[in-house]
Design a protein around this motif. Structure first.
Motif, PDB file in Angstrom:
ATOM      1  N   CYS A  59      -4.715  16.448  -3.622  1.00  0.00           N
ATOM      2  CA  CYS A  59      -5.969  17.013  -3.130  1.00  0.00           C
ATOM      3  C   CYS A  59      -7.167  16.247  -3.693  1.00  0.00           C
ATOM      4  O   CYS A  59      -7.262  16.026  -4.904  1.00  0.00           O
ATOM      5  CB  CYS A  59      -6.057  18.495  -3.516  1.00  0.00           C
ATOM      6  N   GLN A  98      -3.000  17.598   8.076  1.00  0.00           N
ATOM      7  CA  GLN A  98      -3.329  18.245   6.811  1.00  0.00           C
ATOM      8  C   GLN A  98      -2.492  19.501   6.619  1.00  0.00           C
ATOM      9  O   GLN A  98      -2.160  20.199   7.575  1.00  0.00           O
ATOM     10  CB  GLN A  98      -4.817  18.613   6.776  1.00  0.00           C
ATOM     11  N   GLY A 104      -6.419  23.140  -2.227  1.00  0.00           N
ATOM     12  CA  GLY A 104      -7.218  22.624  -1.120  1.00  0.00           C
ATOM     13  C   GLY A 104      -6.344  21.914  -0.097  1.00  0.00           C
ATOM     14  O   GLY A 104      -5.123  21.908  -0.185  1.00  0.00           O
ATOM     15  N   ARG A 106      -4.512  18.927   1.876  1.00  0.00           N
ATOM     16  CA  ARG A 106      -3.889  17.666   1.497  1.00  0.00           C
ATOM     17  C   ARG A 106      -3.395  16.952   2.760  1.00  0.00           C
ATOM     18  O   ARG A 106      -2.868  17.585   3.668  1.00  0.00           O
ATOM     19  CB  ARG A 106      -2.728  17.912   0.514  1.00  0.00           C
TER      20      ARG A 106
END
Length: 337
Positions: A59, A98, A104, A106
């Motif tokens: 991330c 993603q 968050g 990645r």
């Protein structure tokens, strides 16, 4: 109650496999196993017919556009007939997607597996590797795209290492002094012996090392362009030399290294100053490696080893040896340059 902060999480292979079956139309009897941890998490995808590798970036390391730029460069090199890894398209014909993690979003990309099956003499294989590296450097001159990734420059190879590594060397004042004394001088030497022209600057792979190329017979296949960026082409040769010294401190005077340089020069002859710069970049690359490892330590990856006394003795010791080699090969005075 303060919000919980997650530095790093690892996806379960079963969770990913359910996603991959949809995104890539994988066979129902495919398998997914966690393969390797580092700058990315790597998962091996096993299907009845062939294997793939899924790379999930940490991330915050790259923006999605930076990963897309990497894939575009790989596809361009493949269109030039160069033996580089093949990215696998999703069902919608895109390549980068993603996946949400507690820390968050990645980015993920899948690549076709490459089999390591070397044959013949090592000197021949390494000469072929030198040729392919040179062909990449020639080909990327026609790769017309504005780079969104950081340049491989003074900031990356000198300023950031000096700033970031100081906290880990506080108890080793001689090493701090050596770092401050040599890193800037090495870069200033590069500026003196190389000119900023399109003939010697362009996209570099950024991490040419034995774990990032395999041999099919005598022919290399290059993969993992995750550290790519715009810089001096001979930086790639310096990276390779830097990594090979972990196998043999004297590798620079062996037939193996001579074969790499011979193969490279038969395709792209080194210009004035470039041969000396290879040794300088070999030293500076070691600083970049330590910066990578310091950042991984902050994310609790490799915290048991990175920046410990054994680590610093090994990696900073390698930097010192390469600095002395660079100055010896360049006939420069460490004290007065």
């Amino acid at each position: 109650m303060s919000e919980l902060k997650i530095n790093y999480s690892q996806f379960s292979p079963e969770y990913l496999l359910n996603i991959l079956r949809i995104k890539y139309h994988l066979p129902i009897n495919s398998k997914c196993i966690f393969y390797k941890q580092g700058l990315n998490d790597i998962y091996k995808i096993i299907t009845p017919n062939e294997n793939y590798f899924l790379r999930i970036s940490l991330c915050g390391v790259h923006k999605t556009c930076e990963i897309e730029e990497e894939i575009n460069l790989i596809l361009f090199l493949r269109s030039c007939g160069l033996p580089v890894v093949e990215p696998i398209a999703l069902v919608d014909n895109s390549y980068v997607w993603q996946v949400g993690a507690p820390e968050g979003m990645r980015q993920a990309v899948m690549f076709r597996g490459i089999c390591q099956n070397p044959t013949g003499e090592a000197d021949v294989r390494m000469k072929n590797l030198g040729e392919i590296i040179a062909k990449m450097h020639i080909s990327v001159r026609a790769f017309d795209i504005k780079s969104t990734r950081p340049n491989i420059d003074f900031n990356m190879l000198v300023q950031e290492p000096i700033s970031l590594l100081a906290q880990f060397l506080m108890h080793r004042p001689d090493d701090i002094d050596f770092l401050n004394k040599t890193a800037i001088k090495l870069w200033r030497t590069v500026e003196c012996i190389l000119t900023d022209t399109d003939e010697i600057i362009g996209f570099c792979h950024g991490d040419i090392q034995p774990s990032n190329f395999f041999f099919r017979g005598e022919n290399p296949v290059i993969f993992d362009f995750d550290c790519m960026g715009k810089g001096y082409f001979v930086y790639d040769l310096g990276v390779l030399l830097s990594n090979l010294t972990f196998l043999d401190n004297e590798i620079y005077q062996t037939p193996i290294w001579n074969s790499v340089i011979k193969g490279y020069c038969e395709v792209r002859p080194l210009k004035n100053g470039e041969k000396d710069a290879v040794y300088i970049f070999a030293a500076l690359h070691m600083l970049r490696v330590m910066v990578f490892h310091a950042k991984l330590r902050e994310q609790n990856q490799g915290a048991f080893y990175y920046m410990t006394e054994p680590y610093l003795s090994t990696f900073f010791g390698a930097y010192k040896r390469l600095v002395y080699l660079a100055y010896n090969k360049s006939n420069l005075d460490m004290e007065n340059n």
